[in-house]
Design an enzyme around this catalytic site. Structure first.
Site, PDB file in Angstrom:
ATOM      1  N   ARG A 111       1.189  -0.883  -0.062  1.00 22.34           N
ATOM      2  CA  ARG A 111      -0.125  -0.210   0.223  1.00 22.34           C
ATOM      3  C   ARG A 111       0.648   1.488   0.322  1.00 22.34           C
ATOM      4  O   ARG A 111       1.930   1.714   1.432  1.00 22.34           O
ATOM      5  CB  ARG A 111      -1.440  -0.096   1.487  1.00 22.34           C
ATOM      6  CG  ARG A 111      -1.526   1.502   1.591  1.00 22.34           C
ATOM      7  CD  ARG A 111      -2.571   1.205   0.558  1.00 22.34           C
ATOM      8  NE  ARG A 111      -3.693   3.010   0.512  1.00 22.34           N
ATOM      9  CZ  ARG A 111      -4.166   2.829   1.540  1.00 22.34           C
ATOM     10  NH1 ARG A 111      -4.492   2.103   2.302  1.00 22.34           N
ATOM     11  NH2 ARG A 111      -4.928   4.458   1.424  1.00 22.34           N
TER      12      ARG A 111
ATOM     13  N   ASP B  28      -5.841  -1.918   0.961  1.00 22.02           N
ATOM     14  CA  ASP B  28      -7.240  -0.652   2.035  1.00 22.02           C
ATOM     15  C   ASP B  28      -8.017  -1.445   3.267  1.00 22.02           C
ATOM     16  O   ASP B  28      -8.802  -2.039   2.718  1.00 22.02           O
ATOM     17  CB  ASP B  28      -7.885   0.395   0.890  1.00 22.02           C
ATOM     18  CG  ASP B  28      -8.844   1.617   2.015  1.00 22.02           C
ATOM     19  OD1 ASP B  28      -7.505   1.974   3.151  1.00 22.02           O
ATOM     20  OD2 ASP B  28      -9.657   1.481   1.655  1.00 22.02           O
TER      21      ASP B  28
END
Length: 280
Positions: free
Chosen positions: A202, A214
């Site tokens: 990420r 996420d």
């Protein structure tokens, strides 16, 4: 919650990283602080309505004296988990383990570790991905979270494909919700979610931009929190069909504090029709 404490229980045992500790042994002190309801014992004056501290001492002694650990952190953890597992009325336990005379030629009186453990809470996490092999990344995120000894996977929803929100010039997302049981405090759980995000690549360079994975903490039991780094329930949960639809698949209709009906909220959202089950 009422409190029972056992102070400075002293044992001689053979824990430690160094050979001389395992061979010669040393003294240990254990302190306990237990949160449990005591009013029945107070009014009834019956031992059966409380925890027998002689029995409690014997359980701790068995762990400290009859088992061997390299770290006092591990010793404290095993004491906490044993007591929570054996006494259903126990809601929370604080364990302090002290090594008063560590075998080092340095000047301090002793070393202690102190941990606080409570009964697991059911929490819900929202997952999303729109980069790489999206379904594999979501599955790996759940696997990595489940590897934590204090996080247990309970349920997970199907995968849903959704259009991006905010920054729309990017690929479609796969979204999912998962329920876990954990006794980690909310902020510590948030750290674990971010650790998994980072491990899976990420990058936080654009708000609402593309991402490998996420992970959002949606719900932490029925707790409502407003902390500098964390708001629970998730502040935009009720506005997002791509969160609510997977969540409703694995949560009860009254799971969201402050929301009378999860299903009614979804039914009122025009965007619900844009959240469709994903097929390969």
């Amino acid at each position: 919650m009422d409190k029972m404490t056992l102070n400075r229980m002293e044992f001689f045992a053979y824990h430690g990283v160094y050979a001389e500790e395992n061979k010669l042994g040393q003294h240990y002190y254990v302190d306990l602080e237990l949160l449990l309801p005591l009013s029945r014992a107070g009014f009834g004056d019956e031992l059966t309505e409380t925890i027998n501290y002689a029995e409690l001492y014997a359980r701790v002694r068995t762990i400290v004296v009859e088992r061997t650990f390299r770290l006092i952190e591990a010793l404290a953890e095993h004491i906490a988990q044993d007591l929570l597992g054996f006494y259903p009325e126990l809601q929370e336990v604080l364990v302090r383990v002290t090594k008063p005379h560590p075998p080092f030629e340095i000047h301090f009186a002793g070393v202690s570790v102190e941990i606080r453990r409570s009964r697991p809470v059911e929490v819900y996490v929202g997952l999303g991905s729109n980069l790489g092999e999206r379904h594999e990344l979501l599955a790996e995120a759940i696997r990595l979270l489940s590897e934590h000894p204090r996080i247990k996977l309970l349920r997970q929803s199907r995968l849903y494909e959704t259009e991006p929100v905010g920054f729309v010039e990017q690929g479609k997302f796969l979204n999912q919700a998962a329920a876990f049981a954990t006794d980690l405090p909310p902020e510590e759980l948030l750290v674990e979610l971010q650790r998994v995000e980072n491990r899976l690549g990420r990058v936080r360079d654009k708000r609402w931009g593309p991402r490998t994975v996420d992970l959002d903490l949606l719900l932490y039991g029925q707790v409502e929190l407003r902390l500098p780094r964390l708001t629970v329930p998730h502040p935009r949960l009720a506005e997002r069909a791509f969160v609510l639809v997977p969540l409703a698949e694995i949560a009860t209709d009254d799971a969201v504090p402050g929301l009378s009906s999860l299903s009614a909220r979804i039914e009122a959202m025009p965007a619900r029709n844009e959240v469709v089950p994903w097929t390969r």
